[in-house]
Design a protein around this motif. Sequence first.
Motif, PDB file in Angstrom:
ATOM      1  N   ALA A   1      55.047  44.239  25.290  1.00  0.00           N
ATOM      2  CA  ALA A   1      55.622  43.897  26.207  1.00  0.00           C
ATOM      3  C   ALA A   1      57.105  44.982  26.864  1.00  0.00           C
ATOM      4  N   ALA A   2      57.788  45.576  27.412  1.00  0.00           N
ATOM      5  CA  ALA A   2      58.967  45.764  27.267  1.00  0.00           C
ATOM      6  C   ALA A   2      59.309  45.342  28.695  1.00  0.00           C
ATOM      7  N   GLU A   3      59.491  46.017  29.402  1.00  0.00           N
ATOM      8  CA  GLU A   3      59.797  45.749  31.031  1.00  0.00           C
ATOM      9  C   GLU A   3      58.252  45.715  31.845  1.00  0.00           C
ATOM     10  N   VAL A   4      57.859  43.778  32.139  1.00  0.00           N
ATOM     11  CA  VAL A   4      56.726  43.661  31.868  1.00  0.00           C
ATOM     12  C   VAL A   4      56.946  43.762  33.876  1.00  0.00           C
ATOM     13  N   LYS A   5      56.246  44.710  34.561  1.00  0.00           N
ATOM     14  CA  LYS A   5      55.636  44.863  35.834  1.00  0.00           C
ATOM     15  C   LYS A   5      54.624  44.018  36.030  1.00  0.00           C
ATOM     16  N   GLY A   6      53.443  43.614  35.596  1.00  0.00           N
ATOM     17  CA  GLY A   6      52.279  43.076  36.458  1.00  0.00           C
ATOM     18  C   GLY A   6      51.369  43.394  36.968  1.00  0.00           C
ATOM     19  N   VAL A   7      50.158  42.844  36.753  1.00  0.00           N
ATOM     20  CA  VAL A   7      48.815  43.508  37.332  1.00  0.00           C
ATOM     21  C   VAL A   7      48.309  41.812  38.069  1.00  0.00           C
ATOM     22  N   TYR A   8      47.947  42.253  39.571  1.00  0.00           N
ATOM     23  CA  TYR A   8      47.416  41.332  40.488  1.00  0.00           C
ATOM     24  C   TYR A   8      46.103  41.398  40.131  1.00  0.00           C
ATOM     25  N   VAL A   9      45.453  40.324  40.033  1.00  0.00           N
ATOM     26  CA  VAL A   9      43.548  40.410  39.461  1.00  0.00           C
ATOM     27  C   VAL A   9      43.124  39.539  40.819  1.00  0.00           C
ATOM     28  N   GLU A  10      42.267  40.556  41.523  1.00  0.00           N
ATOM     29  CA  GLU A  10      41.787  39.898  43.034  1.00  0.00           C
ATOM     30  C   GLU A  10      40.660  38.531  42.293  1.00  0.00           C
ATOM     31  N   LYS A  11      41.105  37.519  43.379  1.00  0.00           N
ATOM     32  CA  LYS A  11      39.980  36.288  43.157  1.00  0.00           C
ATOM     33  C   LYS A  11      39.384  35.588  44.011  1.00  0.00           C
ATOM     34  N   GLU A  12      39.678  36.180  45.097  1.00  0.00           N
ATOM     35  CA  GLU A  12      39.196  35.380  46.046  1.00  0.00           C
ATOM     36  C   GLU A  12      37.668  35.419  46.193  1.00  0.00           C
ATOM     37  N   HIS A  13      37.690  36.394  45.896  1.00  0.00           N
ATOM     38  CA  HIS A  13      36.348  36.268  46.115  1.00  0.00           C
ATOM     39  C   HIS A  13      35.207  36.677  44.914  1.00  0.00           C
ATOM     40  N   SER A  14      35.582  36.359  43.836  1.00  0.00           N
ATOM     41  CA  SER A  14      35.394  36.822  42.641  1.00  0.00           C
ATOM     42  C   SER A  14      34.383  35.096  42.175  1.00  0.00           C
ATOM     43  N   ARG A  15      33.548  35.383  41.835  1.00  0.00           N
ATOM     44  CA  ARG A  15      31.926  34.499  41.741  1.00  0.00           C
ATOM     45  C   ARG A  15      31.228  34.678  40.444  1.00  0.00           C
TER      46      ARG A  15
END
Length: 255
Positions: A232-246
């Motif tokens: 890692a250098a300058e971390v920005k992030g990733v959003y992982v959709e979990k609301e509908h995951s099953r």
Amino acid sequence: MNYKYTATFDNDIIASTPLHDKDWSISSASLDKLKGLIPKSVDLEKNIDLVGVAFNAAVVNRFNKNDDAIDTKTAVAIKDFFVNKPTNIEHEKKKVVGHIVSAAFSEFGENRILSNAEASELGGPFNIALGAVVYKTVNPQFAEALERGEEGWDQLISTSWELGFNKYSIALGDSPDLSELELITDPDQIKEFSHYLKAYGGEGVTSDGVSVKRLVSGEIYPLGIAFTASPAAEVKGVYVEKEHSREADIEEDEA
């Protein structure tokens, strides 16, 4: 299609699930601002073979570790052409793991989604932000790593996006910010400084210690995104959709 030049632009990302290691310090609330990049038309409840993700793919008006950058005008012109382009692992173009479904701009450091009009007025850094889907059946291990995050991720994940283009300008100076550099657009001077560029095997500096960078210009074509493991250098992030995951067992048909 052949391009005169190509450039890759790296940006570090990590999973937005709760993580206890100090190296994974990132605000999931901030990353939630990107979740709108996963369109509602992508029904993740029915499409159980997909993982929805969103992330800041690159920083505009700021040079990356390869000393390449794009400016505001270019970002506004090319942003929407990322949609439907493939995502792969480690720039292995035959190892496609998904595709891009949306594109927008976001505020640098805050992740607030920006309109095209807002972004067009910015001379400083801001992000190109993308939404994508990852295919669970193509690379189950990678998809599971994205979904579970905490289990077995001893390395951070980054994205590297690639452009095809036919022109560039030279930027001189030590700052990573385009606004603080001297820009050279004269073809003869560009040729004079080109051999210093890292992209062509140079050290990125002149014999006098002046940093030489490349500002991509001309006809520019987004070619896709690669997921890659790197420190890692300058971390920005990733959003992982979990609301509908099953949980579901997905079997691949063998034709």
